[in-house]
Scaffold this motif. Structure first.
Motif, short mmCIF file in Angstrom:
data_model
loop_
_atom_site.label_atom_id
_atom_site.label_comp_id
_atom_site.label_asym_id
_atom_site.label_seq_id
_atom_site.Cartn_x
_atom_site.Cartn_y
_atom_site.Cartn_z
N CYS A 100 -9.50 11.59 11.99
CA CYS A 100 -8.64 10.44 12.25
C CYS A 100 -8.74 9.54 11.02
O CYS A 100 -9.62 8.69 10.96
CB CYS A 100 -9.13 9.75 13.52
SG CYS A 100 -8.09 8.42 14.09
N GLU A 148 -6.16 7.65 9.54
CA GLU A 148 -5.14 6.62 9.41
C GLU A 148 -5.76 5.24 9.63
O GLU A 148 -6.66 5.09 10.45
CB GLU A 148 -4.03 6.84 10.44
CG GLU A 148 -3.28 8.12 10.28
CD GLU A 148 -2.40 8.15 9.05
OE1 GLU A 148 -1.85 7.08 8.69
OE2 GLU A 148 -2.26 9.22 8.46
N ASN A 149 -5.28 4.24 8.92
CA ASN A 149 -5.72 2.86 9.17
C ASN A 149 -5.24 2.43 10.55
O ASN A 149 -4.18 2.86 11.01
CB ASN A 149 -5.17 1.91 8.11
CG ASN A 149 -5.88 2.07 6.79
OD1 ASN A 149 -7.04 2.49 6.73
ND2 ASN A 149 -5.18 1.76 5.71
N TYR A 208 -6.39 3.22 13.41
CA TYR A 208 -6.52 4.28 14.41
C TYR A 208 -7.97 4.38 14.83
O TYR A 208 -8.87 3.98 14.11
CB TYR A 208 -6.07 5.63 13.84
CG TYR A 208 -4.59 5.90 13.98
CD1 TYR A 208 -4.13 6.97 14.72
CD2 TYR A 208 -3.66 5.09 13.36
CE1 TYR A 208 -2.78 7.22 14.85
CE2 TYR A 208 -2.30 5.33 13.48
CZ TYR A 208 -1.87 6.40 14.22
OH TYR A 208 -0.53 6.64 14.35
#
Length: 123
Positions: free
Chosen positions: A48, A50-51, A53
């Motif tokens: 994971c 992504e910023n 998230y």
């Protein structure tokens, strides 16, 4: 002053480590391995990175003949706020593999750094 430099170095390392988050990923729609009696050794993981998230665990209620559904995976941090009304339980956490059970567990790294910083400041 030397102790504060060490603490700052550790903090910088933690920020770097926090970039790529590993989360358990499964759904009871596909396997019984995702139930609340979750066996971490058998769990599949997903990156994971992504910023904004985190790792998600969601429990959807039984709906007629459809049994209760459990999802685990990577989701936006606002996911549970958006789906709170249709979920029996929904949680987003931001430490490594933290979505294994209903209770989130503190990161060992964070706890170690906190203990180390307390030890440094007590000298």
């Amino acid at each position: 002053m030397y102790c504060y430099r060490i603490f700052l170095c550790i903090l910088v390392c933690l920020v770097h480590l926090g970039r790529a988050l590993d989360c358990y990923s499964c759904t009871t729609l596909k396997t019984d391995k995702c139930l609340d009696t979750f066996d971490r050794k058998l769990g599949e993981t997903v990156k994971c990175d992504e910023n904004q998230y985190g790792c998600m665990k969601q429990i959807l209620p039984r709906n007629g003949s459809v049994p209760r559904i459990i999802h685990r995976g990577c989701a936006p941090t606002v996911y549970c706020q958006t789906l709170k009304s249709v979920s029996d339980f929904c949680s987003i956490c931001t430490s490594q593999l933290c979505n294994s059970s209903t209770l989130t567990k503190p990161s060992i790294i964070v706890a170690s750094v906190l203990l180390f910083s307390v030890w440094l400041t007590s000298k």
